[in-house]
Design an enzyme around this catalytic site. Structure first.
Site, PDB file in Angstrom:
ATOM      1  N   ASP A  23      12.106  78.206  63.254  1.00 57.21           N
ATOM      2  CA  ASP A  23      12.448  76.819  63.562  1.00 57.21           C
ATOM      3  C   ASP A  23      13.212  76.850  64.875  1.00 57.21           C
ATOM      4  OD1 ASP A  23      13.508  74.291  63.840  1.00 57.21           O
ATOM      5  OD2 ASP A  23      14.644  74.308  61.962  1.00 57.21           O
ATOM      6  N   LYS A  87      15.275  72.188  74.392  1.00 56.34           N
ATOM      7  CA  LYS A  87      14.058  71.669  73.755  1.00 56.34           C
ATOM      8  C   LYS A  87      13.698  70.271  74.256  1.00 56.34           C
ATOM      9  CE  LYS A  87      12.274  70.961  69.027  1.00 56.34           C
ATOM     10  NZ  LYS A  87      12.630  71.160  67.604  1.00 56.34           N
ATOM     11  N   GLU A 187       7.074  70.287  62.291  1.00 55.48           N
ATOM     12  CA  GLU A 187       8.279  70.463  61.471  1.00 55.48           C
ATOM     13  C   GLU A 187       8.175  69.755  60.112  1.00 55.48           C
ATOM     14  OE1 GLU A 187      11.345  69.223  64.194  1.00 55.48           O
ATOM     15  OE2 GLU A 187      10.983  70.941  65.502  1.00 55.48           O
ATOM     16  N   ASP A 211      14.268  63.449  58.928  1.00 57.38           N
ATOM     17  CA  ASP A 211      14.905  64.609  59.571  1.00 57.38           C
ATOM     18  C   ASP A 211      16.006  64.154  60.528  1.00 57.38           C
ATOM     19  OD1 ASP A 211      15.635  66.814  61.077  1.00 57.38           O
ATOM     20  OD2 ASP A 211      13.591  67.488  61.486  1.00 57.38           O
TER      21      ASP A 211
END
Ligand code: ADP
Ligand code: MG
Length: 618
Positions: A23, A87, A187, A211
């Site tokens: 992850d 990211k 994800e 999330d």
């Protein structure tokens, strides 16, 4: 052909090798594997430490890199040398992120173009791919240290909304870190797998994955049937997460003690210290009712009731996103069979409760929310390793498919291991004024330069009407049908002219040839990525020289003597840099030329705009 692809993915390269799940998060990253004895997924960690590695990279004066907790400690005191949230930059240009550029406390190069963004630390330039590769290298090393075995293969997760370029950038980062990225997985799909969803072929379910991480919120609506995950819709807020909860606590404390918010800007150590206390308070209040502490002699206290009121606006924002996601999927909360909680911030009880109320059913929160994505990636890795024979694997493309772009670069449209049938498209433009044709070269393989890949076909798109460079919009689309036949089409969108060609993608490649091609790409990853970076820098430098020259020619009258001289000198320096084969020097000269031309370019644009406005007003 499906057989070949799966054989490869399941490790005809080296059967016994471990495949890890990673992850790669905005705030935290981690590695997980399937435990060889229990067959259960576990997150890897050293004794007495957390499985989470903060996604933070620090560069010291000598360019040495540290990643994780140690780097996090330097975030506030050395903001220029400490990179967080890399990211957010993956596959992005400065134009994409400029509205949020104040968010980054390190130097993101403002080149005002649509080419990929770079970060400057000292006199070095890093791409987001390189930055992410540092995190992945750290994870790889940790895993190797814990498992006492080399780790060379991985499944990496990305947000469901990541586009082609962002997924490709993630793959490149893996490759640069010495990892063969067998699959990029969404994800929310990984999180669902960790709850065992989708592992039973007969199962049909609609899943909402909520999330809430450190700085981002994603809601995804997924549909599983026949072991296939389909993303029905995604929504979210790329600047909403646990950091915002910390901030409201900080604000509350400042108000309580009558300290102005400016104090945070003036005293960075204080700002860092109080934020860390706020995060600690938030985490403590997930399981307790009252937090009590002090900082520099001042009391810091907050109880659960106050906390729960403070987070209400944030929860409300996420619920608005959930409503939109449902609407986009054409569903209501009643259609949702399962709600899965992901992200460290969903440990907050009031958040869980509110989301459960919204969907009208209990949420799945039994798996650690900050590990669940990595655990799911490990399950996917195990399936690819062929250890879970019951799970259906889709037909997949054994090698990447793409076209040749400027400088001989391979631009991947359909990545290796993508499911079949599949389609992808991307827009390109011309780089010469009045260019009337475009050569489309179609290649297959994993190397960064097309010359190292396998050429499948080539055709010309002709008859593009005369336009200045950069104006034509040529959309190249790839479509692979269920039989593995690839149809490549190129269409100039402004004029509508188009051309297409049919290719058999897997033309008589043997297993052995496939293996060689894959192994080559890993052996050459470092040099490939260096070459790509250099070619890109060269392209960028060459283009900038051309546009600057055009601009100066058209606007000489509006430039001062000093500006002309400075520009000529900077152009010459860039010209020279292009012969040196060093991307950092080229980037530095590009940046220097931009610095000189930006002020007058803006000035001239402004004048042009105000002239145009005047014209209208009359
Ligand atoms: P990302 O996916 O963005 O990398 P994570 O899922 O690791 O992030 O979530 C990180 C966030 O979770 C941080 O803001 C952290 O403070 C928060 N967090 C971790 N544990 C708790 C907890 N017990 N209560 C509330 N928030 C938590
Ligand atoms: Mg996450």
């Amino acid at each position: 052909m499906a057989k070949i692809a799966i054989n490869l993915a399941t490790g005809s390269l080296q059967k016994e090798e471990i495949i890890v799940g990673i992850d790669l998060g905005t705030t935290n990253s981690l590695v997980a594997i399937i435990h060889p004895d229990t067959r259960k997924p576990i997150a890897l960690k050293e004794h007495n430490s957390s499985s989470l590695v903060p996604s933070i990279i620090h560069f010291n004066a000598y360019g040495n890199v540290t990643v994780g907790e140690q780097a996090k400690a330097l975030l506030i005191t050395e903001p220029q040398n400490t990179i967080f949230s890399a990211k957010r930059l993956m596959g992005k240009s400065f134009n994409d992120i400029k509205d949020n550029s104040s968010f980054f406390s390190y130097k993101v190069i403002d080149d005002n173009t649509s080419s990929l963004v770079k970060v400057q630390v000292g006199n070095k330039f890093y791409s987001p791919v390189e930055l992410s590769s540092f995190i992945l290298k750290e994870l790889k090393q940790r895993a190797e240290h814990i498992l006492k075995t080399p780790v060379n293969k991985a499944v990496i997760t990305v947000p469901a909304y990541f586009n082609d370029a962002q997924r490709q950038a993630t793959r490149d980062a893996g490759k640069l870190a010495g990892l063969d990225v067998l699959r990029i997985v969404n994800e929310p799909t990984a999180a669902s797998l960790a709850y065992g969803l989708g592992l039973n072929k007969a199962e049909e379910k609609t899943i909402a994955v909520y999330d809430l991480g450190g700085g981002t919120f994603d809601i995804s609506i997924l549909r599983i049937s026949n072991g296939i995950f389909e993303v029905l819709s995604t929504n979210g807020d790329t600047y909403l997460g646990g950091d915002d909860i910390d901030n409201v606590i900080v604000k509350y404390w400042l108000q309580q003690s009558g300290v102005k918010e400016e104090a945070l800007k003036l005293n960075k150590e204080f700002a860092q210290a109080i934020r860390l206390k706020a995060e600690a308070a938030k985490i403590y209040l997930s399981t307790n009712n009252l937090f009590n502490d002090s900082l520099n002699g001042d009391v810091l206290t907050i109880n659960k009731q106050v906390f729960e009121i403070l987070v209400q606006p944030l929860i409300a924002k996420t619920i608005i996103c959930c409503t939109s996601a449902l609407k986009d999927a054409g569903l209501t909360t009643k259609n949702i069979d399962v709600v899965v909680m992901v992200g460290g911030s969903t440990r907050v009880p009031i958040i869980k409760k509110s989301i459960s109320n919204f969907f009208g059913k209990p949420v799945n929160d039994s798996v650690h929310p900050d590990e669940v994505v990595a655990l799911g990636a490990a399950i996917q890795a195990d399936i690819l390793a062929g250890n879970n024979k019951d799970v259906l694997l889709l037909d997949i493309t054994p090698l990447s498919l793409g076209i040749e772009t400027m400088g001989g670069l391979m631009d991947v449209l359909i990545a290796r291991n993508s499911k079949i049938p599949n389609k992808a498209s991307r827009q390109y433009t011309t780089h010469k004024d009045g260019q009337s044709g475009m050569k489309i070269g179609v290649y297959q393989g994993e190397r960064d330069m097309v010359k190292d890949n396998r050429k499948l076909a080539e055709f010309n798109l002709t008859g593009i009407p005369g336009m200045p460079a950069g104006l034509p919009k040529v959309e190249v689309s790839f479509l692979i049908n269920a039989d593995g036949i690839l149809v490549v089409k190129a269409k100039e969108l402004r004029s509508g002219i188009e051309q297409s060609i049919e290719v058999k993608a897997q033309q008589n490649l043997t297993d052995a040839e496939l293996e060689t091609m894959l192994l080559d790409s890993i052996t050459h990853a470092k040099e490939d990525i260096a070459t790509r970076a250099l070619v890109e820098a060269n392209n960028e430098g060459g283009q900038l020289l051309e546009t600057t020259e055009n601009f100066v020619q058209k606007n000489t009258a509006h430039l001062s003597q000093e500006e002309l001289i400075a520009t000529a000198a900077a152009m010459q320096a860039l010209q020279l840099a292009l012969t040196l084969n060093d991307k950092d020097i080229i980037h530095a000269k590009v940046e220097a030329l931009n610095e000189i031309s930006r002020p007058y370019a803006e000035r001239i644009m402004d004048t042009a705009i105000s002239l145009a406005m005047k014209g209208k007003a009359v």
